[in-house]
Motif scaffolding. Structure first.
Motif, PDB file in Angstrom:
ATOM      1  N   GLY A  13       0.831  -1.117  -0.007  1.00  0.00           N
ATOM      2  CA  GLY A  13       0.023   0.082  -0.064  1.00  0.00           C
ATOM      3  C   GLY A  13       0.993   1.149  -0.005  1.00  0.00           C
ATOM      4  O   GLY A  13       2.199   1.167  -0.080  1.00  0.00           O
ATOM      5  N   PRO A  14       0.111   2.227   0.141  1.00  0.00           N
ATOM      6  CA  PRO A  14       0.817   3.754   0.012  1.00  0.00           C
ATOM      7  C   PRO A  14       1.789   3.824   0.932  1.00  0.00           C
ATOM      8  O   PRO A  14       2.826   4.602   0.724  1.00  0.00           O
ATOM      9  N   THR A  15       1.933   3.286   2.158  1.00  0.00           N
ATOM     10  CA  THR A  15       3.118   3.657   3.360  1.00  0.00           C
ATOM     11  C   THR A  15       3.972   2.173   3.306  1.00  0.00           C
ATOM     12  O   THR A  15       4.749   2.262   4.297  1.00  0.00           O
ATOM     13  N   GLY A  16       3.689   1.311   2.460  1.00  0.00           N
ATOM     14  CA  GLY A  16       4.423   0.193   2.441  1.00  0.00           C
ATOM     15  C   GLY A  16       3.958  -0.745   3.633  1.00  0.00           C
ATOM     16  O   GLY A  16       4.866  -1.411   4.447  1.00  0.00           O
ATOM     17  N   GLY A  17       2.920  -0.552   4.329  1.00  0.00           N
ATOM     18  CA  GLY A  17       2.438  -1.484   5.333  1.00  0.00           C
ATOM     19  C   GLY A  17       2.800  -0.627   6.709  1.00  0.00           C
ATOM     20  O   GLY A  17       2.319  -1.279   7.756  1.00  0.00           O
ATOM     21  N   LYS A  18       3.163   0.661   6.777  1.00  0.00           N
ATOM     22  CA  LYS A  18       3.430   1.170   7.925  1.00  0.00           C
ATOM     23  C   LYS A  18       2.047   1.876   8.419  1.00  0.00           C
ATOM     24  O   LYS A  18       1.564   2.770   7.795  1.00  0.00           O
ATOM     25  N   ILE A  19       1.777   1.590   9.625  1.00  0.00           N
ATOM     26  CA  ILE A  19       0.576   2.357  10.338  1.00  0.00           C
ATOM     27  C   ILE A  19       1.007   3.618  10.918  1.00  0.00           C
ATOM     28  O   ILE A  19       1.465   3.675  12.004  1.00  0.00           O
ATOM     29  N   VAL A  20       0.708   4.535  10.166  1.00  0.00           N
ATOM     30  CA  VAL A  20       0.805   5.860  10.680  1.00  0.00           C
ATOM     31  C   VAL A  20      -0.295   6.762  10.519  1.00  0.00           C
ATOM     32  O   VAL A  20      -1.047   6.648   9.840  1.00  0.00           O
ATOM     33  N   MET A  21      -0.027   7.826  11.300  1.00  0.00           N
ATOM     34  CA  MET A  21      -1.201   9.070  11.097  1.00  0.00           C
ATOM     35  C   MET A  21      -0.965   9.821   9.816  1.00  0.00           C
ATOM     36  O   MET A  21      -0.222   9.688   9.045  1.00  0.00           O
ATOM     37  N   LYS A  22      -1.936  10.724   9.737  1.00  0.00           N
ATOM     38  CA  LYS A  22      -1.943  11.658   8.421  1.00  0.00           C
ATOM     39  C   LYS A  22      -0.765  12.167   8.175  1.00  0.00           C
ATOM     40  O   LYS A  22      -0.620  12.586   6.810  1.00  0.00           O
ATOM     41  N   ASP A  23       0.140  12.327   9.197  1.00  0.00           N
ATOM     42  CA  ASP A  23       1.544  13.357   8.690  1.00  0.00           C
ATOM     43  C   ASP A  23       2.275  12.368   8.099  1.00  0.00           C
ATOM     44  O   ASP A  23       3.402  12.739   7.473  1.00  0.00           O
ATOM     45  N   GLY A  24       2.029  11.265   8.136  1.00  0.00           N
ATOM     46  CA  GLY A  24       2.920  10.150   7.176  1.00  0.00           C
ATOM     47  C   GLY A  24       4.140   9.701   8.026  1.00  0.00           C
ATOM     48  O   GLY A  24       4.771   8.778   7.481  1.00  0.00           O
ATOM     49  N   VAL A  25       4.114   9.922   9.158  1.00  0.00           N
ATOM     50  CA  VAL A  25       5.664   9.465  10.030  1.00  0.00           C
ATOM     51  C   VAL A  25       5.108   8.986  11.404  1.00  0.00           C
ATOM     52  O   VAL A  25       5.666   7.917  11.705  1.00  0.00           O
ATOM     53  N   ALA A  77       3.611   7.102  14.245  1.00  0.00           N
ATOM     54  CA  ALA A  77       2.704   5.800  14.650  1.00  0.00           C
ATOM     55  C   ALA A  77       2.149   6.415  15.686  1.00  0.00           C
ATOM     56  O   ALA A  77       2.130   6.903  16.668  1.00  0.00           O
ATOM     57  N   PRO A  78       0.749   5.705  15.630  1.00  0.00           N
ATOM     58  CA  PRO A  78      -0.339   6.098  16.939  1.00  0.00           C
ATOM     59  C   PRO A  78       0.222   5.410  18.008  1.00  0.00           C
ATOM     60  O   PRO A  78       0.600   4.361  17.974  1.00  0.00           O
ATOM     61  N   LYS A  79      -0.217   5.982  19.239  1.00  0.00           N
ATOM     62  CA  LYS A  79       0.112   5.362  20.651  1.00  0.00           C
ATOM     63  C   LYS A  79      -1.253   4.752  20.982  1.00  0.00           C
ATOM     64  O   LYS A  79      -1.143   3.805  21.670  1.00  0.00           O
ATOM     65  N   SER A  80      -2.405   5.113  20.311  1.00  0.00           N
ATOM     66  CA  SER A  80      -3.668   4.641  20.849  1.00  0.00           C
ATOM     67  C   SER A  80      -4.478   4.714  19.573  1.00  0.00           C
ATOM     68  O   SER A  80      -4.837   5.474  19.179  1.00  0.00           O
ATOM     69  N   VAL A  81      -5.262   3.327  19.416  1.00  0.00           N
ATOM     70  CA  VAL A  81      -6.448   3.486  18.299  1.00  0.00           C
ATOM     71  C   VAL A  81      -7.713   3.110  18.737  1.00  0.00           C
ATOM     72  O   VAL A  81      -7.678   2.005  19.499  1.00  0.00           O
ATOM     73  N   GLY A  82      -8.676   3.444  18.403  1.00  0.00           N
ATOM     74  CA  GLY A  82      -9.968   3.043  18.686  1.00  0.00           C
ATOM     75  C   GLY A  82     -10.700   2.668  17.275  1.00  0.00           C
ATOM     76  O   GLY A  82     -10.541   3.052  16.362  1.00  0.00           O
ATOM     77  N   LEU A 118      -3.337  -6.189  14.100  1.00  0.00           N
ATOM     78  CA  LEU A 118      -2.290  -5.735  13.124  1.00  0.00           C
ATOM     79  C   LEU A 118      -1.675  -4.340  13.937  1.00  0.00           C
ATOM     80  O   LEU A 118      -0.673  -4.013  13.696  1.00  0.00           O
ATOM     81  N   VAL A 119      -2.585  -3.477  14.515  1.00  0.00           N
ATOM     82  CA  VAL A 119      -2.131  -2.515  15.092  1.00  0.00           C
ATOM     83  C   VAL A 119      -1.329  -2.872  16.195  1.00  0.00           C
ATOM     84  O   VAL A 119      -0.112  -2.345  16.301  1.00  0.00           O
ATOM     85  N   HIS A 120      -1.923  -3.732  16.908  1.00  0.00           N
ATOM     86  CA  HIS A 120      -0.890  -4.228  18.209  1.00  0.00           C
ATOM     87  C   HIS A 120       0.577  -4.595  17.624  1.00  0.00           C
ATOM     88  O   HIS A 120       1.511  -4.210  18.235  1.00  0.00           O
ATOM     89  N   GLU A 121       0.396  -5.698  16.563  1.00  0.00           N
ATOM     90  CA  GLU A 121       1.491  -6.264  16.091  1.00  0.00           C
ATOM     91  C   GLU A 121       2.646  -5.153  15.604  1.00  0.00           C
ATOM     92  O   GLU A 121       3.770  -5.075  15.981  1.00  0.00           O
ATOM     93  N   ARG A 122       2.094  -4.116  14.882  1.00  0.00           N
ATOM     94  CA  ARG A 122       2.876  -3.280  14.128  1.00  0.00           C
ATOM     95  C   ARG A 122       3.418  -1.987  14.897  1.00  0.00           C
ATOM     96  O   ARG A 122       4.528  -1.291  14.601  1.00  0.00           O
ATOM     97  N   THR A 123       2.682  -1.619  15.864  1.00  0.00           N
ATOM     98  CA  THR A 123       2.798  -0.197  16.404  1.00  0.00           C
ATOM     99  C   THR A 123       2.764  -0.308  17.972  1.00  0.00           C
ATOM    100  O   THR A 123       3.461   0.395  18.796  1.00  0.00           O
ATOM    101  N   GLY A 124       2.415  -1.562  18.589  1.00  0.00           N
ATOM    102  CA  GLY A 124       2.409  -1.689  19.982  1.00  0.00           C
ATOM    103  C   GLY A 124       1.225  -0.803  20.487  1.00  0.00           C
ATOM    104  O   GLY A 124       1.370  -0.554  21.728  1.00  0.00           O
ATOM    105  N   ALA A 125       0.685   0.140  19.753  1.00  0.00           N
ATOM    106  CA  ALA A 125      -0.457   0.839  20.471  1.00  0.00           C
ATOM    107  C   ALA A 125      -1.489   0.382  21.213  1.00  0.00           C
ATOM    108  O   ALA A 125      -1.824  -0.878  21.018  1.00  0.00           O
ATOM    109  N   GLU A 126      -2.085   1.137  22.128  1.00  0.00           N
ATOM    110  CA  GLU A 126      -3.241   0.641  22.699  1.00  0.00           C
ATOM    111  C   GLU A 126      -4.331   0.643  21.881  1.00  0.00           C
ATOM    112  O   GLU A 126      -4.642   1.752  21.383  1.00  0.00           O
ATOM    113  N   VAL A 127      -5.288  -0.467  22.074  1.00  0.00           N
ATOM    114  CA  VAL A 127      -6.118  -0.501  21.013  1.00  0.00           C
ATOM    115  C   VAL A 127      -7.425  -0.721  21.944  1.00  0.00           C
ATOM    116  O   VAL A 127      -7.694  -1.639  22.872  1.00  0.00           O
ATOM    117  N   HIS A 128      -8.428   0.152  21.719  1.00  0.00           N
ATOM    118  CA  HIS A 128      -9.792   0.044  22.275  1.00  0.00           C
ATOM    119  C   HIS A 128     -10.858  -0.500  21.057  1.00  0.00           C
ATOM    120  O   HIS A 128     -10.973   0.244  20.005  1.00  0.00           O
TER     121      HIS A 128
END
Lengths: 668, 330
Positions: A370-382, A384-389, A419-429
């Motif tokens: 995909g457009p970020t090569g699979g990197k889960i990032v926010m709209k700024d493109g760099v 990574a989210p620390k928490s995702v709902g 996937l969020v967990h695995e790739r960013t370690g972010a907290e997911v709700h």
């Protein structure tokens, strides 16, 4: 009255007998309809059982019945059963009439008196109608071995491969430049987390290379004529501006094209493509498509970079849309679904709050290609989210939008969480109403997510906002939700929100249904012949449906439906010819005045106008007995076998019980 | 047979305009053949006769009765039954007797509304708001006028009918031909057709007799006749003006379309067609060239009075026969 009519009233266990006094109905028919030719009237527990059928057959042989009326379930279910029973006893099957006192009576009434009286009226209508029935012979027509598959998603791919592998020709039509459908956009599939492309692309390649499959991508069906076994379809091959015979798929034209365009289809608006493009590297067919609306040459008249650099001279700016005609015996529709437009729920902030994504956008964001090569990032493109709902049931299970469950969103949301967990370690709700994990391996996947530490909040999200009310909410997206398990309102600040949007029928499903002569449910999904026992057939013989156009479903179910539709198709092709209902329209040449009202009404082009004699004629081989011309003929010169004016009017008179009590019709 | 040995002939008008009578006289010198071959015993428009004279006749003593007009009131019904009893051959003559014709458009309204329309419109001088009463007492005694029924009926909805002769009015050449036939039967040179036959008309539709060029039909707009110059060659329906020819029984020779005016359907439904208006409506709606509901609505708005358009002649003879308010007894 010379006919000898046998009447059979079915109990259907308690299905009918629960609300209809079937014994009384039979007794009534024997007494009150005797003068209309009823010589015997019986009731029986299950008329469709072999014993029930034998009852009819015995009476035909011993009493010399010339007509049979069965009062039982809908003709959809057992008309064939009773017709066959009559045929086996030597009575022409079309002299049997099945009237429905179950679907049209016992199931919709609770009052036994009402049910019984209505059953009598329905039965009376059937008796009056059957008197006018004629002995008919079914028509045998050859079946064309080719099949049209519309839609190149996973369901269509599966169907096409099954048929082609069985040795029969397939024409596959896909609207987009490449087959693959939505599955090609995904990174992983639930619950096994297989790489979606890895399991899909071999099948796409098989379709592209198969000697029995003619693949038409960037194409749409525009016209369908004919009937089961003998359809004529017209396919519009949209101009690609690329001569496929010359193109090698090298991709130089794409590379050299200077114009970049936001890709709203494949990249869900997250990425860009060129004006000449293939949607993704593994596209099948490999030939690119030139998007004329955005091509610099078509806008400004100069550029032609693609043409200059194409090593084989395959670019043709003058290419025109082509209309190709094919004869096919059967059709499988697998046109898929569309994502619910989350803008319809403005309080979720999509389009206004940059880090609110749709599920399809997240699929692209997490995709290695995909457009970020699979990197889960926010709209700024760099960052990574620390928490995702992750919000479930967006546009589904909601009477304001769609009442139905979209079936895949729970599992999709769990996959996202993983996937969020695995790739960013972010907290997911995850915000859910109910978790639905009914298929193989799904519940286990849910348990795995629970162990991974994803938070599950049971409640429907009310609002997603960036307006700060409490400390800690600065710069965050705040999800306002009632946690129904603890009975409290909560505000949960996150960096990114994924809206797990529901599946909707494609916006043009109704037009597609009209084109192919099918119908849609109130939700807009196409209707199958029977929801349990015939899920891939439709009410139009020879046209099957597979995949999400029939209703939301996951990949395994879509594949199963594609294969099932293919099995039905192949089974029919192998019969070589099929018998079709002898219900046909005929024009009385003496009464026809050649007014030509009927001429352009026939959906099957079965009406021919003879200039010399100034009369119209129906070609019985093409006529499907739909009755359009019968209704339209102002002179009453056209009649339909099985649906003559006499039959229909007699049935109405019977329903009104005019045969038993001559109503005082004239007030004076 | 009467004293002069000639068979007896009768003609009667019930609820009708009188056009049928004129059409009979319009057969010119052929009327002398009628006189030569028949004794005219009862024909209110042409000669003096009393109902009691008819009542005094022997049953079945009139050979041929041409009955025109619909059954609107108790007098119409009484005479219909009387003439049925006295006649060997009873012919429903003209559109009113066959299918109700224009009088039967009143079947869309209750009698009270009809009376109100007639007796209270602005142009009516009726300060005491009077209504006609069935009986009125005057110094000389009681006067009776016929009582209106809630709905208009056709002749065969009241009595048994032998033959049907459609048209508003029937064309004179068709009347002449029928009279010729009856005379030939009397002379033993021909046979009567089976009972129930439609006589003096064709078995097809007006289109069959129409010389206009016709093609497949695509209608985008309905126009009224006063708003268009009718092309002299082309099918009138194709020009967007509703022509009833395709649903109307042949027999007139397509006179109206030949003169550049659409057929209005006076010869009634084609052989075997049960409901003229329903037939014509489905036909006309079938050729509307649009799939868009709003556009179809707009096209249909081009027909300002559908009931009058499609049921101008056939209301009483249609399957529904009348609207609900007219049926309701009050």
């Amino acid at each position: 009255m010379s006919e000898k009519i046998g009447v059979y009233v079915c109990h259907c266990g308690t299905n009918i007998a629960g609300t209809v006094d079937v014994e009384d109905v039979a007794k009534w028919a024997a007494e009150q309809l005797k003068h209309r030719g009823v010589v015997i009237a019986r009731d029986y527990k299950f008329m469709c059982s072999s014993l029930g059928q034998e009852l009819i057959q015995k009476d035909i042989q011993e009493l010399g019945l010339t007509r049979v009326v069965v009062a039982a379930c809908s003709p959809h279910l057992h008309e064939r059963t009773f017709r066959t029973a009559c045929k086996n006893a030597g009575l022409n099957p079309y002299l049997c009439e099945l009237v429905s006192i179950r679907e049209q009576c016992s199931w919709i009434h609770a009052d036994k008196v009402v049910g019984t009286e209505k059953s009598k009226a329905i039965l009376s209508g059937g008796v009056e109608r059957v008197i006018w029935h004629e002995a008919l012979e079914p028509l045998r027509v050859p079946i064309h071995p080719a099949t049209l598959v519309v839609g190149g998603g996973i369901a269509g791919i599966q169907a096409a491969l099954e048929i082609a592998d069985a040795g029969f020709p397939v024409i596959m039509v896909e609207r987009e430049p490449s087959i693959g459908g939505h599955m090609a956009q995904f990174d992983k599939t639930f619950p096994t987390l297989d790489c979606s492309a890895c399991i899909l692309t071999p099948k796409m390649v098989d379709v592209g290379n198969h000697p029995n499959i003619k693949l038409l991508s960037w194409a749409e069906v525009t016209k369908v004529d004919g009937y089961v076994g003998n359809f004529q379809v017209v396919v519009k091959q949209k101009a690609r501006c690329v001569v496929t015979e010359l193109c090698t798929g090298c991709g130089i034209c794409v590379e050299k094209c200077p114009k970049k365009v936001v890709d709203d289809v494949f990249e869900a608006g997250l990425g860009k493509r060129k004006a000449i493009y293939t949607p993704f590297p593994q596209a099948v067919p490999k030939y690119p498509v030139l998007d004329r609306e955005n091509c610099t040459y078509f806008i400004k008249g100069t550029c032609k970079a693609c043409e200059k650099f194409c090593p084989t001279g395959a670019i043709d700016f003058n290419q025109k849309d082509e209309y190709l005609q094919f004869d096919v015996g059967q059709i499988i529709l697998a046109t898929g679904w569309e994502l619910f437009d989350v803008r319809r729920i403005p309080q979720y902030g999509y389009g206004r709050l940059p880090n609110v994504l749709t599920s399809l956008e997240f699929e692209r964001l997490s995709n290695a290609a995909g457009p970020t090569g699979g990197k889960i990032v926010m709209k700024d493109g760099v960052t990574a989210p620390k928490s995702v709902g992750i919000v479930h049931c967006v546009g589904s299970r909601d009477k304001n939008y769609n009442a139905y469950c979209s079936s895949i969103c729970c599992m999709q949301s769990l996959k996202f969480a993983h996937l969020v967990h695995e790739r960013t370690g972010a907290e997911v709700h995850n915000f859910y109403i109910d978790i639905r994990t009914p298929s193989k391996g799904y519940e286990e996947f849910y348990q795995r997510l629970l162990e991974e530490g994803t938070h599950f909040v049971r409640g429907k999200v009310a609002d997603i906002t960036n307006s700060v009310r409490l400390p800690g909410e600065e710069g965050k997206l705040v999800i306002q939700v009632e946690d129904t398990l603890i009975g409290k309102q909560r505000r949960i600040p996150v960096d990114m929100v994924i809206l797990s949007a529901g599946l909707e029928p494609r916006h043009d499903t109704k037009e597609v249904a009209r084109l192919f002569g099918l119908s849609c449910s109130a939700d807009g999904w196409m209707i199958e012949r029977h929801p349990k026992l015939d899920p891939v057939a439709t009410m139009t013989d020879g046209i099957m449906i597979a995949g999400c156009l029939q209703g939301p479903k996951d990949i395994p179910a879509s594949v199963a439906q594609g294969a099932a539709a293919a099995a039905r198709v192949v089974g029919k092709i192998q019969q070589k010819e099929i018998s079709i209902e002898p219900v046909r329209a005929t024009v009385n040449q003496d009464k026809c005045s050649g007014c030509r009202i009927c001429n352009n009404l026939c959906p099957f082009n079965a009406i021919l106008y003879h200039e010399d004699r100034m009369v119209s004629e129906v070609n019985p081989a093409l006529c499907q007995g739909c009755g359009t011309c019968v209704a339209a003929c102002p002179a009453g010169a056209i009649t339909g076998t099985g649906f003559s004016n006499e039959q229909v009017l007699a049935q109405i008179e019977g329903l009104l019980m005019l045969n038993v009590k001559r109503m005082e019709t004239i007030p004076a | 047979m009467t004293s002069n040995g000639k068979p007896k002939f009768a003609m009667y008008w019930a609820a009708s305009c009188g056009g049928c009578e004129i059409a009979v006289l319009n057969i010119h010198e052929k009327i002398l053949d009628v006189d030569a071959n028949f004794e005219v015993v009862f024909w209110p428009v042409a000669m003096d006769a009393k109902y009691k004279d008819v009542e005094a006749m022997e049953d079945g003593s009139i050979l041929l009765t041409l009955f025109n007009g619909a059954i609107r009131n108790d007098e119409n019904e009484h005479i219909a039954k009387l003439l049925r009893q006295k006649s060997k051959i009873l012919v429903a003559f003209g559109s009113c007797a066959n299918e109700g014709c224009v009088p039967a458009l009143a079947n869309l309204s209750p009698v009270k509304d009809l009376m109100d329309t007639v007796y209270t419109t602005v142009s009516t001088e009726n300060p005491e708001n009077l209504r006609p009463q069935p009986t009125t007492t005057v110094p000389e005694g009681e006067l009776y006028i016929p009582t209106m029924y809630p709905i208009v009926r056709t002749l065969d909805q009241v009595v048994d009918v032998d033959y049907y002769m459609p048209g508003c009015p029937p064309e004179s050449h068709q009347i002449a031909a029928v009279i010729d036939l009856v005379i030939q039967v009397l002379q033993g040179k021909a046979q009567l057709p089976p009972k129930g036959t439609v006589i003096g008309a064709g078995g097809s539709t007006v289109c069959d007799e129409c010389k206009r060029k016709r093609d497949v039909k695509h209608i985008k707009e309905f126009k009224r006749i006063q708003h268009v110059m009718i092309d002299p060659e082309l099918c009138i329906l194709e020009q967007g003006v509703i022509c009833s020819g395709s649903a109307t029984r042949s027999g007139c020779g397509a006179l109206c379309p030949a003169a550049g005016s659409p057929c209005i359907g006076c010869y009634g439904p084609a052989e075997g067609a049960l409901d003229f208006g329903a037939r014509l409506m489905t036909a006309v709606s079938s050729v509307i060239d649009s799939n868009k509901p709003e556009e179809i609505e707009r096209i249909l708005d081009g027909i300002p009075d559908p009931a009058g358009m499609f049921y101008r002649f056939n209301m009483a003879g249609s399957l529904l026969r009348a609207s609900r308010p007219a049926w309701d007894k009050k």
